[in-house]
Design an enzyme around this catalytic site. Sequence first.
Site, PDB file in Angstrom:
ATOM      1  N   ASP A   1       0.834  -1.199   0.000  1.00  0.00           N
ATOM      2  CA  ASP A   1       0.000   0.000   0.000  1.00  0.00           C
ATOM      3  C   ASP A   1       0.874   1.257   0.000  1.00  0.00           C
ATOM      4  O   ASP A   1       1.985   1.268   0.532  1.00  0.00           O
ATOM      5  CB  ASP A   1      -0.889   0.024   1.249  1.00  0.00           C
ATOM      6  CG  ASP A   1      -1.833  -1.161   1.319  1.00  0.00           C
ATOM      7  OD1 ASP A   1      -2.124  -1.760   0.267  1.00  0.00           O
ATOM      8  OD2 ASP A   1      -2.268  -1.494   2.440  1.00  0.00           O
ATOM      9  N   ARG A   2       0.312   2.323  -0.559  1.00  0.00           N
ATOM     10  CA  ARG A   2       1.068   3.584  -0.670  1.00  0.00           C
ATOM     11  C   ARG A   2       1.643   4.076   0.666  1.00  0.00           C
ATOM     12  O   ARG A   2       2.808   4.465   0.725  1.00  0.00           O
ATOM     13  CB  ARG A   2       0.177   4.650  -1.299  1.00  0.00           C
ATOM     14  CG  ARG A   2       0.905   5.964  -1.523  1.00  0.00           C
ATOM     15  CD  ARG A   2       0.100   6.937  -2.373  1.00  0.00           C
ATOM     16  NE  ARG A   2       0.962   8.035  -2.796  1.00  0.00           N
ATOM     17  CZ  ARG A   2       0.819   8.714  -3.933  1.00  0.00           C
ATOM     18  NH1 ARG A   2      -0.141   8.406  -4.755  1.00  0.00           N
ATOM     19  NH2 ARG A   2       1.645   9.681  -4.248  1.00  0.00           N
TER      20      ARG A   2
END
Length: 227
Positions: free
Chosen positions: A62-63
């Site tokens: 995930d970012r």
Amino acid sequence: MNFEEQILFEDNHIIIINKKSGQIVQGDKTGDIPLVDEVKNYLKKKYNKPGNVFAGLVHRLDRPTSGIVIFAKTSKALSRLTQMLKKREIKKTYWAVIKKKNMPENQRLVHYLKKNEKNNKTIAYNHPFQNAKEAILTYHIIKKSDHYQLLEINLETGRHHQIRAQLSAIECPIKGDLKYGFERSNADGSIYLLARKIEFIHPVKKIKIFLEAPVPQNDNLWKSFQK
């Protein structure tokens, strides 16, 4: 940190990167340069390659998460690594910082996850139901500070936002993870989730690979847990 400093391992078959929080692994609607393109640009420049360069993404992060991401430099390595991932032959270990609270020192969590595509959020339920995916992890509390504690987490399954959703379900959201119930975000938009270690047999050379990502060095809380 420049891109070359993010490289944890590279040979003719694979390249393994220490992703910074905020970097996107693949392109999205933001238009920000994804990590896969940075890998391709690096390979193109280093090896003076004309035309398109191959960089196959083996798994995602995930970012707001930081840590280890594997890319394959050949289609053969990508195919083998993808199969290894499906067979759970790639062991991934995560670190997560949560608020200090009374909870078991060790626990195996089993939930059933349902992803909401509209808000890109996964909800963890205690019971199975139609189209829900079983999610399993184990954690161990490895360090404590005055206000927080550090969990080491091993995944038995790999699901969308699995660690974030499962910790939220037991009322232990990750520090800074506003989406999953922590009361405030971090100033830089990160969350305290790190893909810390990876262990697998090299898909071509058949040697054991073990790598450990350092904690983010610009963060005093992370650094205090690494000591």
